[in-house]
Design an enzyme around this catalytic site. Structure first.
Site, PDB file in Angstrom:
ATOM      1  N   HIS A  54      54.564  -3.346 -10.138  1.00  0.00           N
ATOM      2  CA  HIS A  54      55.324  -4.379  -9.446  1.00  0.00           C
ATOM      3  C   HIS A  54      56.517  -3.801  -8.703  1.00  0.00           C
ATOM      4  O   HIS A  54      56.954  -4.372  -7.702  1.00  0.00           O
ATOM      5  CB  HIS A  54      55.777  -5.451 -10.435  1.00  0.00           C
ATOM      6  CG  HIS A  54      54.668  -6.331 -10.898  1.00  0.00           C
ATOM      7  ND1 HIS A  54      54.801  -7.231 -11.934  1.00  0.00           N
ATOM      8  CD2 HIS A  54      53.378  -6.460 -10.466  1.00  0.00           C
ATOM      9  CE1 HIS A  54      53.657  -7.869 -12.119  1.00  0.00           C
ATOM     10  NE2 HIS A  54      52.779  -7.416 -11.242  1.00  0.00           N
ATOM     11  N   HIS A 102      43.331  -5.504  -4.546  1.00  0.00           N
ATOM     12  CA  HIS A 102      44.316  -4.428  -4.418  1.00  0.00           C
ATOM     13  C   HIS A 102      43.740  -3.218  -3.693  1.00  0.00           C
ATOM     14  O   HIS A 102      44.401  -2.634  -2.823  1.00  0.00           O
ATOM     15  CB  HIS A 102      44.828  -4.006  -5.792  1.00  0.00           C
ATOM     16  CG  HIS A 102      45.740  -4.986  -6.447  1.00  0.00           C
ATOM     17  ND1 HIS A 102      47.060  -5.133  -6.084  1.00  0.00           N
ATOM     18  CD2 HIS A 102      45.527  -5.877  -7.453  1.00  0.00           C
ATOM     19  CE1 HIS A 102      47.623  -6.063  -6.829  1.00  0.00           C
ATOM     20  NE2 HIS A 102      46.721  -6.536  -7.659  1.00  0.00           N
TER      21      HIS A 102
END
Length: 358
Positions: free
Chosen positions: A222, A337
């Site tokens: 993150h 992703h």
């Protein structure tokens, strides 16, 4: 360096196997076959719809039909016709979660479905946006009468991605407020979990550190994802924070042969397994921030350890010795992703990948 265009096509070909015969997209096993025994997950259907929308913009054959398949499922299978919003699962949880709802926004925006986008933004605005906090609340029950006493950074981070994708100045302004709260004012290592008053919960899930969505401690991937999003959102406001987070991710997350999943509040690894999405986000952040040498090094690692030439896609998880593992994830649920990592280095920097491709 890896042929990124060829890798994009390989991922799209793998993703085609996720089409669920009853609507939406299925969880894929490690060999690429759909697990039809699992409930259909909103987060998978939204993310795969977004993926195929990008594929359509790239001219991938059959992508338009897959986008339509995903959008139809969002309009019918997942949508709650009584109380509004979208169920977290079909035939399972009826919770209404900010995490999944922001992906409805992203899928609709990428697909250019203005009607669905308008409906999703209305729900986000009236049910999830907390104007006083400048951020999104997290989980409601089905009829919007019970709000979980938890606030999370994960849903808000992906919320920034979705807000940017709308192209709407109001939502861009809100994305700035979210980033201010959860990046600029959230030092030194980003807290992920908060109570209803937005007070940090540093010991949250300390007994379940490998949780796939709410792990204990700080989540390295993150930091990279926030770095990319903050830089994209407003370089003049957030470049210093973006570069700080990027370097912190390298310092705390890299252990010599890969990135760990989480660290504690002193920067020590908690879950040392390597998640593919962490490497993907490190690559994306490196591309956006101009860290070309690191990006090349990490693509070499991806090609050597994660990209699966036999069964397709990427290994979703490796253990600390870089062997396939399933502590956090099993199978290869989606390609969101990985596909974005193949696109970010080779398209202009815009508010969203769909905007870049357009």
């Amino acid at each position: 360096m890896i042929d990124l265009a060829a890798e994009t096509e390989r991922l799209l070909a793998f993703a085609e196997g996720s089409r669920h015969p009853e609507g939406g997209f299925a969880w894929l096993r490690s060999d690429g076959t759909p697990d039809l025994d699992r409930p259909r997950e909103l987060w998978i259907t939204t993310r795969m719809t977004h993926v195929f929308a990008l594929g359509e913009l790239l001219g991938w054959p059959g992508a338009a039909e897959l986008v339509a398949h995903g959008l139809d499922s969002l309009r019918h299978d997942f949508r709650d016709p009584v109380h509004g919003g979208w169920f977290a699962q079909v035939g399972g949880s009826t919770d209404k979660r900010a995490y999944e709802h922001v992906f409805v926004v992203l899928a609709a925006a990428s697909a250019g479905d203005d009607a669905l986008l308008g409906e999703a933004l209305e729900v986000l605005d009236t049910r999830f946006w907390d104007q006083s906090a400048g951020a999104l609340v997290d989980v409601w029950n089905r009829d919007w009468t019970d709000l979980e006493a938890y606030r999370g950074a994960n849903a808000n981070m992906h919320g920034v991605e979705a807000m940017l994708a709308t192209g709407d100045p109001l939502w861009r302004e809100r994305a700035v407020r979210v980033t201010q709260r959860l990046v600029v004012d959230n030092h030194p290592r980003l807290n992920e979990h908060f109570d209803e008053q937005w007070r940090p919960l540093p010991d949250y899930n300390v007994t379940e550190p490998a949780h796939p969505f709410r792990p204990y401690g700080a989540t390295i991937g993150h930091w990279f994802e926030w770095a990319r999003l903050a830089f994209t959102l407003d370089r003049s406001l957030f470049e210093a924070d973006a570069r700080r987070l990027f370097m912190a991710g390298v310092q705390d997350g890299w252990d010599g042969s890969g990135f760990v999943y989480t660290v504690d509040w002193d920067g020590r690894p908690v879950v040392a397994d390597r998640l593919h999405w962490v490497l993907c986000e490190a690559i994306g952040a490196a591309a956006v921030l101009g860290e070309d040498a690191l990006q090349a090094e990490w693509w070499d690692l991806a090609q050597e350890r994660f990209i699966d030439p036999a069964d397709g896609s990427w290994q979703h998880e490796l253990d600390p010795s870089n062997r396939p593992s399933s502590t956090v994830w099993d199978g290869k649920p989606d390609v969101y992703h990985a596909l974005q990592a193949t696109l970010i280095p080779r398209v202009p920097l815009r508010d969203s990948l769909a905007a870049s491709l357009r």
